[in-house]
Structure formats: structure tokens, C-alpha cells
Design an enzyme around this catalytic site. Structure first.
Site, PDB file in Angstrom:
ATOM      1  N   HIS A   1      37.066  45.269  40.927  1.00 19.34           N
ATOM      2  CA  HIS A   1      37.923  45.571  39.773  1.00 19.34           C
ATOM      3  C   HIS A   1      38.310  44.225  39.152  1.00 19.34           C
ATOM      4  CE1 HIS A   1      41.672  46.878  37.767  1.00 19.34           C
ATOM      5  NE2 HIS A   1      41.216  48.113  37.870  1.00 19.34           N
TER       6      HIS A   1
ATOM      7  N   ASP B   1      41.092  44.216  48.714  1.00 19.56           N
ATOM      8  CA  ASP B   1      41.765  45.006  47.696  1.00 19.56           C
ATOM      9  C   ASP B   1      41.726  46.453  48.175  1.00 19.56           C
ATOM     10  OD1 ASP B   1      42.393  46.590  45.560  1.00 19.56           O
ATOM     11  OD2 ASP B   1      40.906  45.734  44.193  1.00 19.56           O
TER      12      ASP B   1
ATOM     13  N   GLN C   1      42.286  51.343  46.295  1.00 22.13           N
ATOM     14  CA  GLN C   1      41.685  52.677  46.353  1.00 22.13           C
ATOM     15  C   GLN C   1      41.652  53.251  47.759  1.00 22.13           C
ATOM     16  OE1 GLN C   1      41.055  54.631  43.937  1.00 22.13           O
ATOM     17  NE2 GLN C   1      41.237  53.189  42.256  1.00 22.13           N
TER      18      GLN C   1
ATOM     19  N   LYS D   1      49.179  54.743  43.034  1.00 24.63           N
ATOM     20  CA  LYS D   1      47.935  55.466  43.327  1.00 24.63           C
ATOM     21  C   LYS D   1      48.077  56.314  44.583  1.00 24.63           C
ATOM     22  CE  LYS D   1      44.949  51.871  41.363  1.00 24.63           C
ATOM     23  NZ  LYS D   1      44.428  52.389  40.098  1.00 24.63           N
TER      24      LYS D   1
ATOM     25  N   CYS E   1      37.447  49.023  34.313  1.00 21.09           N
ATOM     26  CA  CYS E   1      37.830  47.635  34.625  1.00 21.09           C
ATOM     27  C   CYS E   1      36.778  46.959  35.495  1.00 21.09           C
ATOM     28  CB  CYS E   1      39.193  47.554  35.301  1.00 21.09           C
ATOM     29  SG  CYS E   1      40.532  48.040  34.226  1.00 21.09           S
TER      30      CYS E   1
HETATM   31  C1  LIG Z   1      39.870  48.872  43.170  1.00 16.64           C
HETATM   32  C2  LIG Z   1      41.107  48.584  42.382  1.00 16.64           C
HETATM   33  N1  LIG Z   1      41.702  47.402  42.523  1.00 16.64           N
HETATM   34  C3  LIG Z   1      42.815  47.094  41.846  1.00 16.64           C
HETATM   35  C4  LIG Z   1      43.373  47.955  40.952  1.00 16.64           C
HETATM   36  C5  LIG Z   1      44.570  47.515  40.183  1.00 16.64           C
HETATM   37  O1  LIG Z   1      45.693  48.264  40.495  1.00 16.64           O
HETATM   38  P1  LIG Z   1      47.023  48.015  39.674  1.00 16.64           P
HETATM   39  O2  LIG Z   1      46.667  48.241  38.237  1.00 16.64           O
HETATM   40  O3  LIG Z   1      47.961  49.032  40.202  1.00 16.64           O
HETATM   41  O4  LIG Z   1      47.447  46.627  39.927  1.00 16.64           O
HETATM   42  C6  LIG Z   1      42.793  49.201  40.757  1.00 16.64           C
HETATM   43  C7  LIG Z   1      43.372  50.143  39.788  1.00 16.64           C
HETATM   44  O5  LIG Z   1      42.738  50.705  38.938  1.00 16.64           O
HETATM   45  C8  LIG Z   1      41.625  49.519  41.490  1.00 16.64           C
HETATM   46  O6  LIG Z   1      41.010  50.689  41.311  1.00 16.64           O
END
Ligand SMILES: Cc1ncc(COP(=O)(O)O)c(C=O)c1O
Lengths: 410, 148
Positions: free
Chosen positions: A121, A198, A201, A224, A364
Site C-alpha cells: 500500500h 503492515d 489488513q 478496519k 493505493c
Molecule cells: C495494506 C494496507 N496498509 C495500510 C493501509 C493504511 O491504513 P490507514 O489509512 O488506516 O492508515 C491500508 C488501508 O487501506 C491497507 O489496506
């Protein structure tokens, strides 16, 4: 799991638009919130709203206890031994940035290497781009297989003596791929590098155990996983956090302040400057209680079932391409796909007429989209409140959308 | 199910499936690339100029039906026009999509474009319709800057 009785806990799922229920298939973007979480926010604001860590009066103590109590819940939820390792941030993005700014600027220099994957992401890519540019470091990427898994065959040549940090998503938000973090962490540690994962998810959908995972830093977001927006978590190994400089300066993160200097507070507060998001952290605690009440193993099994059903159902749709690993044991509860001749944005607009909420776009993940040679995909993502009927509604709505586009011949 | 559709009208689907002036001019006097960072849609426009007029235009939109149809209609609307006229045409379109304008105010030669008015009720999709028009504006701005 019989999820039908859970549906009543989610007020938004009772809502109807144009006389039809909402089929919410975008939990990978943000999850819906159960009544219990919403009530926890109300209880705090109506019953014990006060700032934390400073007040000596009753409601201030209650607020502090509730806020710090959630830290313990988070530690328990992810198998961390020490609440000093649990730092509240705004979201997963800020948690990753904290590592990039604080650990990164202290430890990454000219010629060093940072290893990522193409499926990250943007929030686990751009902070490292910024760091690398500032420090003269290089980004390297672990290769991917055609089925959306990582190709770990060349790991030894990607992670080398020059590697300072490896950061890999635990679960891809586009492909659903669950990555073998332990194996990558072992390779990182073998060369003295630090491992970040990260878990934005994965934390909502499977039982996390940071010890077993082997990562030194783990980032995820409350919103989430049934909790409110505005709260994220950084788990960090204590010795690393101790050695790191603060990220943001201000109140609460200090022990003593003089005109020209300050002494940092203990962990975790050293990294929590200013009044934190008290209400939403408390709401997040209610979300963790809710998840624990069901059990993460049960959540995971339900999602495997739903995903299996969705894969089967969507495979029947002519001209539909799905992305990601075929084996549901290796993937999270989401399906990215494209329909021949219907762009995902058009598809999402048409599905919206049936109140079927899916995401369409690059999720993203520009570099991954480029690699997949698509400009966008549609994505349906599932959570504990999704039912086979939701999948049926999706499949039917896709067929209707295709009819709209088939009206005019090429 | 009804055969017509408020948003995906036949005229939009026709332009989407058989876009006018599709492709790239080589060589071109102007070559400009527009991107919608929200959804990743891209649009590459090339122009041939002759005495301050758009003698030829080709566009290469990669995106949804709304953006492809809108691009196709845009090329029809501006080909043969002077840069000033093209500018005014873009403004009329944007006035309809983003402002208080209605399709009724469009000149006759922009008739097909009326069909895009249905996009106005979908705020998330307006950008799809406007991308190529903004990209054209950017291309024309480059021409003007070169003149100075
Ligand atoms: C794999 C992954 N990493 C990071 C994020 C970023 O999360 P946040 O926008 O809550 O910081 C997301 C959210 O879409 C995600 O799907």
C-alpha cells in the site's frame, strides 16, 4: 459461524436505501461498527469525559484507566508481553511513518538498502521513498510470482548485508495474499536488519501473534477492525523503541522540561505527544472486546468460507478475471476482479444502484496495478457480518451491470 | 429491466465503444498527459495546430466509459476550432459539470454532450468526465506559454 444474529449489532446494516438493504463489501477500506463500539463512545462522552494522565479527580482517573486499559487489551490481542510496546497513533500510516522518521533517520544512511515488495500500500512505500531520498539509501523489492504471492527464491540476494530494514505487508489489500512474515523476518534478522510488517489488513481478520510473526514493528488501524477512525497502533520491540528519538514533541511525551532541553517520558508515552484520541481509543477497546467475544479463529474461518463461496460464484461469471492466490487458506477475505468490457468504476457505479458497495480503483497500489497491467480493479472485501446472500447480491448485480453495457454493440 | 439508462445512455456507450479521434498524432504540435490521481485514469491528448486552430486532435483515454465517452465528445467539440473558441467550449462544458450550468445552455454542436449531464448527480464520477477537458486546457496553456 452463524453470523445472522450478529447483523443486529450493526445499525448501519439495518439501513435501507431506496427500500433495499445495504450490501457492504468494502470492509478492507473501513469496517462497519457494532452498537457496542458506538455506545462506548457515548458512555465516555456522557459519563467520564476528561483528559488523561493528569487529572486527580474521579472522572479523570476513569478516563485514564479506560484509555490505558485499551493498551493492555491491544497487547493481549496481538500477543505482546509489554504495554510499553503499544503506541497509539492516528492510523497505520502514521505508525509506519513513526518508524520511518524516528528509527529510519537514526539508522539508515548513504548506500544502505530498504527492502519492500511491489504489493505494498502507498502507506508502506512512500514513507520509505522519503527516507531513502533524504538519506541516500536505495529501495529494493522482493519479486512476485504470477499468482500474486511473493517469490522468496531470491530472498538471499535481495536481503543482504546492506539491508537495514525490511517492510512487508502481512496481507495484501488488493490480492489478499498472506505473506510469510516469519520467514522474511528471519532473513532480515540474519543480516541484522529490522523487520516491519503492515498488519492493516491482517489484524482485523486473523489471530495475530507478534512473537510468532517475528516482526520488530507492526502497524495497524482501529477503523478496519470494527473500531472508530482516528486510532492506529504501532507495536515496537522495547529495546528498539528505547533507543529511538521521539517522533513528535509536546506535552505528555516528556518527563522534565527546561528552557533549552527536555527529558523524554517512558515508553510508550514518549511517542504519544499531546492529548491522545481518548474517546476513539476507548471505542477501539470495545471493538477488541467484540472480536474477542467471537474469537479470531472463528472470524477467520467464516471469512475463508465466504471467500471460497465468492470465488466459486464469481468463477461462474463469464468474462470475469480474478486476481490473487487461488488457495483460500493463503489469502484474506477479499476478491479483486475485472469484468471484460466494463471498467471497474462503471461497474461500481452500477452496483451502487443495488446498494452493493464495492471499491473500484487502484487501491493505493499504483506500482502493483502497473505490474498487473491493469489501471484499476473492482474489489469486494468481506468481514464477519457478510453472508452468502451478500455474495449472491454481488454476483447478480454484476450480471445486471453487464447487461447495461451489452446494450450497445461495438 | 428498462432498456434505457439515465446515466449510461446509448450515446455515451456508443462514444465509449467507438471513440472518435482515438489514438495519437505523430508528430504532434502539442502532447499532453492528464491523470486522475483518485482513480488512476489517464488521458493522452495530441494536437496539430494550424494558424491558431486545432487542425487535428487525437486522444487516448484509459479509463471508464464516462471518461472515454467524454473524451470522444470533447474531440468532436473542439476540432477545427481556434484556441480561443476551444477555450470557450471547455468553459461551457465545465460550467455544466461543475457549476450551475445546464445542458440546455450548450450550443447545438455540443448536443451529444448533454448526455453527460447525468454524471452531475454522482460527485465521485464528475472527475472522470472532466479529466480530458482539463487535459486539453493544460495543453492549450502550454501553447500560449510558448508564444510568450
Ligand atoms: C495494506 C494496507 N496498509 C495500510 C493501509 C493504511 O491504513 P490507514 O489509512 O488506516 O492508515 C491500508 C488501508 O487501506 C491497507 O489496506
Amino acid at each position: 459461524m452463524n453470523v445472522y444474529h450478529l447483523l443486529n449489532d450493526f445499525p448501519i446494516l439495518q439501513r435501507e436505501i431506496n427500500g433495499k438493504r445495504i450490501v457492504y463489501l468494502d470492509s478492507a477500506a473501513t469496517s462497519q461498527k457494532p452498537r457496542q463500539v458506538i455506545q462506548a463512545l457515548v458512555d465516555y462522552y456522557e459519563g467520564y469525559n476528561a483528559n488523561v494522565h493528569r487529572a486527580v479527580y474521579k472522572i479523570g482517573e476513569e478516563a485514564t484507566q479506560a484509555y490505558e486499559g485499551v493498551r493492555q487489551k491491544v497487547a493481549d490481542f496481538i500477543g505482546a508481553k509489554d504495554t510499553g510496546s503499544i503506541i497509539f497513533t492516528r492510523n497505520a500510516t502514521e505508525a509506519i511513518n513513526l518508524v520511518a522518521y524516528s528509527w529510519g533517520r537514526e539508522n539508515v544512511g548513504e548506500g544502505d538498502e530498504i527492502v519492500l515488495t511491489p504489493m505494498e500500500h502507498h502507506s508502506n512505500l512512500v514513507p520509505w521513498q522519503l527516507l531513502a531520498a533524504e538519506r541516500g539509501a536505495t529501495l529494493k523489492f522482493i519479486e512476485m510470482n504470477a499468482d500474486g504471492t511473493l517469490d522468496l527464491g531470491g530472498l538471499d540476494s535481495t536481503i543482504t548485508e546492506r539491508t537495514k530494514l525490511v517492510s512487508v505487508t502481512h496481507m495484501s489489500n488488493v490480492l489478499g495474499t498472506i505473506n510469510p512474515i516469519r520467514q522474511i523476518a528471519d532473513a532480515a534478522h540474519a543480516v541484522g536488519a529490522v523487520m516491519v510488517t503492515d498488519a492493516a489488513q491482517s489484524a482485523p481478520h486473523l489471530a495475530l501473534d507478534v512473537e510468532a510473526l517475528g516482526a520488530d514493528f507492526v502497524a495497524f488501524s482501529s477503523h478496519k477492525m470494527l473500531g472508530p477512525t482516528g486510532v492506529g497502533v504501532l507495536y515496537g520491540r522495547r529495546d528498539l523503541l528505547e533507543a529511538m528519538p521521539p517522533f513528535i514533541g509536546g506535552g505528555d511525551m516528556i518527563k522534565q522540561v527546561w528552557l533549552d532541553r527536555a527529558k523524554w517520558n517512558d515508553l510508550p508515552w514518549k511517542f504519544e505527544a499531546g492529548t491522545p484520541n481518548i474517546a476513539d481509543v476507548i471505542g477501539f477497546g470495545a471493538a477488541l472486546d467484540y472480536l474477542n467475544g467471537i474469537g479470531m479463529e472463528v472470524v477467520r474461518r467464516h471469512e475463508i468460507e465466504i471467500t471460497e463461496y465468492a470465488l466459486r460464484k464469481l468463477r461462474e461469471v463469464e468474462g470475469l478475471t480474478m486476481y490473487g492466490p487461488a488457495n483460500v487458506e493463503n489469502r484474506g477475505g477479499l476478491v479483486s476482479f475485472n469484468i471484460e468490457d466494463v471498467h471497474p468504476h462503471d461497474l461500481a457505479t452500477l452496483l451502487d444502484r443495488d446498494n452493493v458497495c464495492v471499491r473500484a480503483g487502484h487501491h493505493c497500489c499504483h506500482p502493483l496495478m502497473r505490474m498487473m497491467e491493469v489501471s484499476a480493479t473492482a474489489r469486494a472485501s468481506f468481514y464477519l457480518y457478510n453472508t452468502p446472500e451478500d455474495v449472491d447480491a454481488l454476483a447478480e448485480s454484476i450480471l445486471r451491470a453487464r447487461e447495461v453495457f451489452a446494450r450497445v454493440a461495438v | 429491466m428498462s432498456l434505457s439508462d439515465d446515466l449510461y445512455r446509448d450515446i455515451i456507450l456508443e462514444h465509449h465503444k467507438n471513440p472518435h479521434h482515438y489514438g495519437t498524432l505523430e508528430p504532434a504540435d502539442v502532447s499532453v498527459e492528464g491523470v486522475n490521481p483518485l482513480c488512476g485514469d489517464e488521458c493522452h491528448i495530441t494536437l496539430k495546430l494550424d494558424d491558431g486552430r486545432i487542425a487535428d486532435i487525437k486522444a487516448n483515454p484509459r479509463g471508464c466509459a464516462i471518461s472515454r465517452a467524454s473524451t470522444s465528445m470533447m474531440t468532436d467539440a473542439v476540432i477545427g476550432k481556434s484556441l480561443e473558441e476551444a477555450h470557450a467550449t471547455v468553459q461551457k462544458f465545465k460550467h455544466m459539470m461543475l457549476g450551475p450550468g445546464t445542458a440546455d445552455e450548450l450550443p447545438e454542436e455540443m448536443e451529444d454532450i448533454e448526455a453527460l449531464e447525468g454524471v452531475k448527480v454522482l460527485p465521485a464520477r464528475i472527475k472522470c468526465a472532466v479529466l480530458s477537458w482539463d487535459t486539453l486546457l493544460e495543453g492549450m496553456r502550454e501553447v500560449e506559454q510558448k508564444k510568450d
